[in-house]
Design a protein around this motif. Structure first.
Motif, mmCIF file in Angstrom:
data_model
loop_
_atom_site.group_PDB
_atom_site.id
_atom_site.type_symbol
_atom_site.label_atom_id
_atom_site.label_comp_id
_atom_site.label_asym_id
_atom_site.label_seq_id
_atom_site.Cartn_x
_atom_site.Cartn_y
_atom_site.Cartn_z
ATOM 1 N N VAL A 164 1.431 -9.124 -10.140
ATOM 2 C CA VAL A 164 0.524 -8.093 -9.624
ATOM 3 C C VAL A 164 1.219 -6.744 -9.489
ATOM 4 N N SER A 165 2.500 -6.732 -9.110
ATOM 5 C CA SER A 165 3.207 -5.453 -8.973
ATOM 6 C C SER A 165 3.406 -4.797 -10.332
ATOM 7 N N GLY A 166 3.820 -5.591 -11.324
ATOM 8 C CA GLY A 166 4.038 -5.042 -12.641
ATOM 9 C C GLY A 166 2.770 -4.516 -13.276
ATOM 10 N N LEU A 167 1.694 -5.296 -13.231
ATOM 11 C CA LEU A 167 0.450 -4.866 -13.855
ATOM 12 C C LEU A 167 -0.162 -3.669 -13.140
ATOM 13 N N THR A 168 -0.105 -3.670 -11.815
ATOM 14 C CA THR A 168 -0.672 -2.547 -11.070
ATOM 15 C C THR A 168 0.110 -1.269 -11.349
ATOM 16 N N THR A 169 1.435 -1.364 -11.386
ATOM 17 C CA THR A 169 2.252 -0.197 -11.695
ATOM 18 C C THR A 169 1.980 0.279 -13.114
ATOM 19 N N ALA A 170 1.830 -0.652 -14.041
ATOM 20 C CA ALA A 170 1.535 -0.285 -15.421
ATOM 21 C C ALA A 170 0.195 0.440 -15.529
ATOM 22 N N VAL A 171 -0.811 -0.034 -14.799
ATOM 23 C CA VAL A 171 -2.115 0.629 -14.793
ATOM 24 C C VAL A 171 -1.976 2.064 -14.286
ATOM 25 N N GLU A 172 -1.260 2.228 -13.174
ATOM 26 C CA GLU A 172 -1.070 3.568 -12.618
ATOM 27 C C GLU A 172 -0.422 4.497 -13.650
ATOM 28 N N LEU A 173 0.598 4.018 -14.330
ATOM 29 C CA LEU A 173 1.315 4.846 -15.302
ATOM 30 C C LEU A 173 0.448 5.144 -16.514
ATOM 31 N N ALA A 174 -0.248 4.143 -17.021
ATOM 32 C CA ALA A 174 -1.083 4.348 -18.202
ATOM 33 C C ALA A 174 -2.197 5.339 -17.921
ATOM 34 N N GLU A 175 -2.765 5.270 -16.735
ATOM 35 C CA GLU A 175 -3.856 6.180 -16.393
ATOM 36 C C GLU A 175 -3.361 7.583 -16.061
ATOM 37 N N ARG A 176 -2.033 7.733 -15.972
ATOM 38 C CA ARG A 176 -1.440 9.068 -15.824
ATOM 39 C C ARG A 176 -0.986 9.624 -17.176
ATOM 40 N N GLY A 177 -1.275 8.896 -18.244
ATOM 41 C CA GLY A 177 -0.983 9.395 -19.572
ATOM 42 C C GLY A 177 0.244 8.836 -20.247
ATOM 43 N N HIS A 178 0.955 7.938 -19.609
ATOM 44 C CA HIS A 178 2.138 7.336 -20.226
ATOM 45 C C HIS A 178 1.733 6.254 -21.225
ATOM 46 N N ARG A 179 2.584 6.060 -22.224
ATOM 47 C CA ARG A 179 2.407 4.954 -23.160
ATOM 48 C C ARG A 179 3.183 3.767 -22.591
ATOM 49 N N VAL A 180 2.451 2.756 -22.147
ATOM 50 C CA VAL A 180 3.047 1.702 -21.326
ATOM 51 C C VAL A 180 2.963 0.353 -22.025
ATOM 52 N N ARG A 181 4.084 -0.340 -21.991
ATOM 53 C CA ARG A 181 4.125 -1.747 -22.402
ATOM 54 C C ARG A 181 4.660 -2.560 -21.233
ATOM 55 N N VAL A 182 4.016 -3.667 -20.956
ATOM 56 C CA VAL A 182 4.502 -4.611 -19.951
ATOM 57 C C VAL A 182 5.207 -5.734 -20.684
ATOM 58 N N ARG A 183 6.434 -5.994 -20.313
ATOM 59 C CA ARG A 183 7.166 -7.104 -20.912
ATOM 60 C C ARG A 183 7.358 -8.168 -19.840
ATOM 61 N N SER A 184 6.911 -9.360 -20.150
ATOM 62 C CA SER A 184 6.952 -10.431 -19.148
ATOM 63 C C SER A 184 7.382 -11.733 -19.788
ATOM 64 N N ALA A 185 8.281 -12.432 -19.109
ATOM 65 C CA ALA A 185 8.741 -13.725 -19.607
ATOM 66 C C ALA A 185 7.673 -14.795 -19.463
ATOM 67 N N GLU A 186 6.699 -14.560 -18.580
ATOM 68 C CA GLU A 186 5.641 -15.529 -18.342
ATOM 69 C C GLU A 186 4.281 -14.858 -18.438
ATOM 70 N N GLU A 187 3.274 -15.624 -18.853
ATOM 71 C CA GLU A 187 1.909 -15.136 -18.769
ATOM 72 C C GLU A 187 1.581 -14.855 -17.310
ATOM 73 N N SER A 188 0.735 -13.861 -17.081
ATOM 74 C CA SER A 188 0.383 -13.509 -15.701
ATOM 75 C C SER A 188 -0.158 -14.700 -14.932
ATOM 76 N N ALA A 189 -0.866 -15.577 -15.611
ATOM 77 C CA ALA A 189 -1.456 -16.742 -14.948
ATOM 78 C C ALA A 189 -0.405 -17.729 -14.464
ATOM 79 N N ARG A 190 0.854 -17.561 -14.915
ATOM 80 C CA ARG A 190 1.919 -18.470 -14.503
ATOM 81 C C ARG A 190 2.906 -17.798 -13.544
ATOM 82 N N THR A 191 2.621 -16.592 -13.111
ATOM 83 C CA THR A 191 3.518 -15.879 -12.206
ATOM 84 C C THR A 191 3.270 -16.293 -10.760
#
Length: 319
Positions: free
Chosen positions: A12-39
């Motif tokens: 939730v912290s990674g995805l929420t931060t990524a949303v904030e950055l993307a909506e501010r105009g950044h080109r954002v990639r989230v890299r995760s070792a696990e699917e969100s459903a397994r975090t």
């Protein structure tokens, strides 16, 4: 490369931060070792309530900011997974909750008939209760709508990763212990049981901020979440049968119908507790790369997610 950001961590912290950055105009990639459903985030009961997280004054600010977002998202619970649900925190007094309690428009001392037998104190409140699998899926859709993406991958060095993009945001939770490295980050194991809901519509908690177990019941769509444990420095990720039975027995003391409810599953999550408090900080690496840290949210990652995401995003140079 200007404006490119990699967020490490798909909870939730990674995805929420990524949303904030993307909506501010950044080109954002989230890299995760696990699917969100397994975090760990997906395991969380999802109640908005500060728990095992420091420092208190900053936590209050982040929690209140997140509360405002969740109250808006509750207008479409089917899409976002957020509902405003009443319940009772047993053994709590309103004046002992912390400064965040002042932001709750619906909070009062619990009436005697609202308290379980044998208890004389508690607070009644209507707060966000987040269906985490639904929320995580919604966050990903919102990120993608803003031009961001999620990619699988394991990160073993923030320094190496920072050579590929101007900014890396570290939202790895417990993983920060090895990745930063930050040995102050420790697991607090939480186990819960999912059962068919026998008709319970309000949440109930009897949390012990210092003890190794707590009792809570959280009604989510299609299931009732029963908890729980708070086992410090316990890395076990598999459910323990005896612990599960004890959880059901404790919850049945307050709602007897729970004792015979059909068990739907068991879950374990390791809360990333950091006694020094949440770390939201920009770090300039020797090679020139910038890492923004956002980790150490303990048992309240959902509660502070949006406030912390905005604080972290503010440390990333604007596009």
């Amino acid at each position: 490369m200007s404006g490119e950001v990699i967020v490490v961590g798909g909870g939730v912290s990674g995805l929420t931060t990524a949303v904030e950055l993307a909506e501010r105009g950044h080109r954002v990639r989230v890299r995760s070792a696990e699917e969100s459903a397994r975090t760990t985030s997906a395991v969380a009961g999802g109640l908005w309530w500060p728990y095992r997280i420091e420092p208190k004054e900053q936590v209050a600010r982040w929690a209140v900011e997140s509360l405002g977002v969740y109250e808006e998202l509750a207008s479409d619970p089917g899409e976002t997974g957020v509902r405003l649900v009443p319940g009772v925190a047993v053994g709590r007094a309103a004046d002992g909750l912390g400064p965040w309690a002042a932001a709750l428009g619906q909070l009062r001392p619990a009436r005697p008939e609202e308290l379980p037998s044998g208890h004389t104190e508690g607070v009644w409140a209507r707060v966000p209760l987040v269906d985490m699998p639904v929320q995580l899926a919604w966050l990903r859709r919102r990120l993608e709508a803003a031009g961001g993406s999620v990619e699988p991958g394991t990160v073993t060095s923030l320094t190496e990763l920072s050579r590929t993009v101007p900014t890396v945001v570290n939202c790895t939770g417990l993983g920060a212990r090895e990745l930063v490295p930050d040995p102050g980050v420790r697991p607090v194991r939480g186990q819960l049981v999912l059962v068919e809901n026998p008709g319970i519509e309000e949440w109930l908690t009897l949390a012990d901020d210092e003890g190794s177990r707590s009792t809570y019941l959280m009604p989510q769509p299609g299931r009732l979440i029963l908890g729980g444990t708070a086992e410090e420095d316990d890395w076990r990720r598999e459910p323990d049968a005896a612990t599960a039975a004890a959880i059901v027995a404790r919850c049945a003391l307050y709602h007897p119908a729970v004792a015979t409810a059909r068990v739907l599953g068991h879950r374990v999550g390791l809360r990333p507790v950091r006694p020094a408090g949440v770390r939201i900080e920009a770090e300039q690496l020797p090679g020139g790369g910038l890492v923004v840290h956002n980790y150490g949210h303990g048992g309240a990652g959902v509660t502070v997610a949006w406030g912390c995401a905005r604080a972290a995003a503010a440390l990333v140079p604007p596009v």
